[in-house]
Design an enzyme around this catalytic site. Structure first.
Site, PDB file in Angstrom:
ATOM      1  N   GLN A 169      53.976  25.521  42.304  1.00  0.00           N
ATOM      2  CA  GLN A 169      53.576  26.925  42.278  1.00  0.00           C
ATOM      3  C   GLN A 169      53.082  27.285  43.680  1.00  0.00           C
ATOM      4  O   GLN A 169      53.718  26.936  44.658  1.00  0.00           O
ATOM      5  CB  GLN A 169      52.515  27.169  41.194  1.00  0.00           C
ATOM      6  CG  GLN A 169      53.054  26.969  39.773  1.00  0.00           C
ATOM      7  CD  GLN A 169      53.942  28.109  39.276  1.00  0.00           C
ATOM      8  OE1 GLN A 169      54.363  28.974  40.029  1.00  0.00           O
ATOM      9  NE2 GLN A 169      54.277  28.102  37.991  1.00  0.00           N
ATOM     10  N   SER A 170      51.886  27.917  43.795  1.00  0.00           N
ATOM     11  CA  SER A 170      51.494  28.462  45.102  1.00  0.00           C
ATOM     12  C   SER A 170      50.959  27.433  46.094  1.00  0.00           C
ATOM     13  O   SER A 170      50.602  27.807  47.208  1.00  0.00           O
ATOM     14  CB  SER A 170      50.471  29.573  44.907  1.00  0.00           C
ATOM     15  OG  SER A 170      51.090  30.612  44.193  1.00  0.00           O
ATOM     16  N   ILE A 171      50.906  26.145  45.724  1.00  0.00           N
ATOM     17  CA  ILE A 171      50.614  25.148  46.767  1.00  0.00           C
ATOM     18  C   ILE A 171      51.762  25.207  47.779  1.00  0.00           C
ATOM     19  O   ILE A 171      51.588  24.892  48.953  1.00  0.00           O
ATOM     20  CB  ILE A 171      50.458  23.727  46.181  1.00  0.00           C
ATOM     21  CG1 ILE A 171      49.325  23.683  45.161  1.00  0.00           C
ATOM     22  CG2 ILE A 171      50.181  22.715  47.287  1.00  0.00           C
ATOM     23  CD1 ILE A 171      49.119  22.318  44.514  1.00  0.00           C
TER      24      ILE A 171
END
Lengths: 642, 316
Positions: free
Chosen positions: A363-365
């Site tokens: 995801q947003s990592i």
């Protein structure tokens, strides 16, 4: 500079067609360099000239024209005897294991024959054979047997031992596992990989099996009708083939016929991110979304294990009560957790079928990886942080990105009309997901990132307030790919993933036009991602090299300017918190920074105790303040454990 | 759903007089529903092809068979009824198309012989053959029929064999490694062809292969055989994603891929036993990490959730 151990130059082999004046060209003008320590895979269908090429290269038949040189010495024009001398640098393993061993010879005789030919002393030979037989996983009482008393897998082990007898530098593997059963094939592939790294071998491997090639090769050459139609890094050839034949081969290989039994029966493209489907989906992105591979290092980083025993008995404050670590991990839907302390593997656990080699969606990592990539190219002067995004990608000029700068997009203070509501199917976020191919595009419009991003507009002055917006990152990924003229995956691969010493490939999902989903599309293993965290902890220096610019790492740890307004959800959790270069900064005395993705993906870096924590989860809903608080106290407890 | 084929506890011994030489099948249980595909997967020497031979009634005379094979509309299959069923109601395609055709007759002659045997009117045969060849994607039927086997490629011959199997409309097609001898791209076309023919004609299929991914592509249900017994059976999705038997797990873990690049593949130690007559207890135990004293008895095939599993160590 990589050393060339074999230089194949314009090799052509023609066969005379009987009773005619015509020739059949089996190998047609092939030039390939083989580098020391690499595995070069040759793929192609039967009759494409793979084996004839190998026979020419290894001096078994002479090419009609062209030349081959091994370790700098050319085979051409040499007498048989001196070819034989050169050949002791080469080992051969053939397809049919029982057919390649003389049925009247014992295993000992078979392995020792090349040594006898070389004229080694008897005692030396016995010692060498015993060493080899043990190394290939057979016992010395099998030395007296003959090939018909051995299974196919055992025969192939003998053939491998024989190939290695003279300590060759290069080994030719001609379909080494094609006649073996699957479970035995795995034994042999494991053995080949082990021997390669122990003896620093170079493999020239022929196979029609793309799985086998993808598993072992660094580079792949694709042959058709005697020609080499494509050659390159296996990751790029196999995920981004240029030649139509390669593409056909790969499509056929990966494509399932119309009904795909590998997707779960309840799979739904609009709800795969939510629980409980996400327990499967986050680990299997490539089964339903197009991805591009990010190839791993050829020289993976070796972890040192140093279990932190305090973690086994750790009690973590959990809202009003306290929980044990394992309880908390289960309650927060953990798929994987890896803790590094002082760069050593201190704790590792996997759940829900995840394994150390399974990929999990970040995801947003993913955003934080993009931040690091920009740090690198800004430091090199390739990208100017004060230029607008529209400057680099003219299609964005009329959008909000025509006025917002690279630095503003990286720090998420672009004043944009964008609702990041993950649950509202009409939010800009949901439209972004549809443009990425992450949801069904029921609107019927021609939606891809390159048509969606230019439609976004602004609502005020940039640089004043923090506003988390995933589209910024996708626009940045487009920019960097455009500036460097390379796919985003390839940039991550060359600048970050390979230098880190990653063990496994990562992937990034692509939109319908092949643009990478920079905002959340990367999948990695937990361990490899922890290496990335470790590199930040070490001020960018890791695996014997400066991977990320020190100044960029320091700036990221220092956080954003106090003048940028911060929304309540951040300041209530971290009173001094801010967002910089696609990273979250706690602003506490410990100077922790972290990367976070929805549904419970985290990477937590605490320089005060030299701790890196990677946690992958599959929480049923995207954002939950209670879960966010629990995770913070979990990570602080792990970091403080001693 | 109607069951079209039911094989219960099929056992085959190879005899020399009264003496048992080998027991290659030691308990095969299969059930195929009309129009569905059962994938039979296993390694060399596990009894896949022999199972097909037993169903077709083509076991050699030295074989002694126990257990039952029940075929819809005919009850238990016995030698006396097989003549009417073999080839017409149960058709088969073989692994190696080059050796399945007679090299000295052209394709047309061989297909005509089969058609005559199915009691098709002489006058209708040429038209029927052209139609069947067209249905397997060969529009150039006149040339194909005049060709000898060595003049055609492996993929074309395999298409001819499929056309031959489908001359009469069978209820069950047994495909024994139909793509193994073919190149990947051709094999894929043939697989696609078999699937679309199945959808149009609605025959059930027993699909035999050692290639797990090929089986997963075409099967509704998958049965895994090991050393002459079915050790696990279940819906394709459940079996591929949630394998239970240690052998199935090992087999699926052994598939190399770019994702598992250079990582250790699950290699099952040892190899398939070559003689099966003296096996006591679980045949997989010598290669199994979970094996203990409980495994000295033969595990029965029992239902666990969606799957049938023969293992003492699963579900306990």
């Amino acid at each position: 500079m990589k050393k060339v151990v074999m230089d194949i130059s314009h090799v052509t082999k023609k066969f005379h067609i009987r009773n005619s004046k015509e020739f059949f060209t089996a190998v047609d003008d092939i030039s390939i360099e083989l580098f020391e320590g690499e595995v070069l895979g040759i793929v192609g269908e039967s009759g494409s000239g793979k084996s004839t090429l190998a026979r020419c290269i290894f001096g078994i038949t002479a090419p009609t024209s062209g030349s081959v040189s091994i370790l700098g010495q050319s085979l051409a024009g040499k007498r048989r005897k001196s070819i034989r001398g050169l050949r002791s640098n080469l080992g051969f393993v053939f397809q049919d294991p029982s057919g390649s061993i003389n049925p009247r010879m014992s295993v000992f005789d078979a392995i020792s024959e090349p040594l006898k030919l070389r004229g080694d002393a008897k005692g030396e030979i016995t010692k060498r054979v015993e060493f080899l037989i043990d190394r290939v996983g057979l016992s010395s009482n099998q030395l007296v047997r003959k090939s018909h008393e051995l299974s196919g897998g055992q025969c192939q082990r003998v053939a491998i031992a024989r190939a290695l007898a003279t300590n060759p530098k290069i080994v030719l593997l001609d379909e080494p596992t094609s006649s073996l059963d699957l479970s035995v094939q795995a034994q042999i592939l494991n053995l080949l990989e082990e021997l390669r790294s122990d003896f620093k071998l170079t493999y020239f491997m022929i196979s029609h099996n793309l799985d086998v090639i993808a598993h072992l090769s660094d580079r792949v050459a694709v042959m058709k009708d005697g020609k080499c139609v494509e050659i390159g890094e296996s990751a790029s050839v196999l995920t981004n083939p240029q030649h139509s034949f390669t593409r056909e081969l790969i499509t056929v290989h990966s494509q399932n016929l119309e009904s795909d039994p590998i997707l779960p029966p309840n799979f739904d493209l609009d709800h795969w991110q939510d629980g409980p489907l996400n327990k499967w989906a986050f680990q299997n992105i490539s089964k339903f979304l197009p991805v591009q591979e990010i190839a791993p290092s050829t020289n993976p980083f070796q972890f040192h294990q140093q279990p932190l025993e305090a973690l086994e008995s750790l009690s973590v404050p959990n809202e009003a009560q306290r929980s044990s670590l394992i309880e908390l991990l289960e309650n927060t839907h953990t798929d994987a957790i890896v803790v590094l302390r002082d760069g050593k593997l201190a704790y590792e656990k996997y759940f829900h079928g995840m394994q150390p080699n399974s990929l999990h969606l970040l995801q947003s990592i993913s955003k934080s990886m993009l931040g690091a990539l920009f740090g690198e190219f800004i430091a090199r002067g390739v990208i100017d942080p004060d230029q607008t995004l529209g400057h680099y990608v003219p299609e964005l000029k009329t959008s909000v990105y025509g006025s917002a700068t690279i630095a503003q997009a990286l720090d998420m203070n672009v004043a944009i009309n964008f609702s990041e509501d993950y649950l509202d199917p009409n939010s800009e976020m949901a439209r972004l997901d549809r443009a990425c191919g992450w949801r069904h595009n029921f609107t019927g419009e021609d939606l891809g990132l390159s048509s969606f991003l230019p439609t976004l507009n602004g609502n005020g002055e940039h640089g004043k307030a923090f506003q988390y917006c995933s589209a910024n990152t996708d626009a940045l990924a487009w920019v960097i790919s455009r500036v460097l003229g390379k796919p985003y995956a390839e940039l991550l691969q060359e600048e970050i993933w390979k230098p880190l010493g990653s063990m496994y490939s990562a992937t990034v999902t692509l939109d319908k036009d092949g643009l990478a989903v920079g905002n959340g599309g990367v999948s990695t293993t937990a361990r490899d991602l922890a290496l990335f965290g470790q590199s930040l902890l070490n001020h960018g220096f890791f695996n014997d090299q400066q991977i990320l610019p020190k100044a960029w790492v320091d700036a990221t740890f220092n956080g954003a300017s106090k003048e940028v307004l911060v929304p309540a959800y951040l300041s209530s959790l971290h009173p001094e918190g801010s967002y910089k270069n696609q990273w979250w900064i706690t602003g506490s005395e410990k100077r922790e920074i972290f990367a976070v993705g929805i549904y419970g993906q985290y990477m937590w870096i605490d320089p005060s105790t030299k701790t890196v924590i990677v946690k992958f989860s599959s929480i049923p809903i995207p954002v939950d303040p209670i879960h966010s608080r629990i995770h913070m106290s979990l990570f602080r407890a792990i970091s403080a454990a001693n | 759903m109607t069951t079209i084929l039911k094989v219960s506890d099929l056992q085959v011994d190879f005899m020399s007089g009264e003496k048992i030489l080998n027991s290659p099948l030691r308990g095969i249980n299969l059930e195929i529903e009309a129009g569905k595909t059962l994938g039979l997967v296993g390694e060399t020497g596990c009894g896949k092809t022999l199972t097909a031979s037993a169903i077709m009634g083509l076991l050699p005379t030295t074989a002694s068979q126990r257990g039952t094979i029940e075929f819809a509309g005919h009850g238990f299959l016995e030698a006396s009824v097989m003549g009417a069923i073999r080839g017409s109601e149960i058709a088969m395609i073989f692994q190696n198309p080059q050796s399945a055709f007679n090299p000295i007759f052209n394709i047309g002659a061989q297909l005509t012989m089969v058609a005559q045997r199915r009691n098709i009117e002489r006058g209708r045969i040429p038209e029927l053959l052209i139609d069947r060849l067209a249905s397997v994607g060969m529009s150039d039927a006149k040339r194909i029929l005049a060709s000898y086997p060595h003049e055609l490629s492996g993929g074309m011959l395999q298409r001819c064999m499929i056309a031959m199997a489908l001359i009469s409309t069978p209820k069950l097609l047994i495909a024994d490694e139909p793509t193994t001898a073919l190149d990947a791209t051709i094999g894929h076309q043939v697989l696609g062809l078999i699937r679309s023919l199945q959808q149009r004609q609605g025959f059930a299929m027993l699909f035999i292969s050692h290639d797990v991914s090929a089986v997963a592509k075409v099967s509704d249900v998958i049965s895994v055989v090991y050393a002459g017994r079915v050790v696990e059976s279940g819906p394709a999705y459940d079996l591929m994603n949630n394998p239970q038997h240690p052998y199935t797990r090992g087999l699926l873990g052994a598939i190399p891929s770019a994702q598992k690049r250079r990582g250790q593949l699950t290699a099952i130690p040892g190899s398939v036993p070559s003689s099966l007559k003296d096996i006591v207890g679980c045949s997989f135990a010598p290669r199994c990490a979970l094996a203990d004293s409980a495994c000295s008895k033969e595990p029965p095939l029992v239902h666990i959730n969606q799957q049938l599993i023969a293992c003492w160590k699963v579900g306990t």
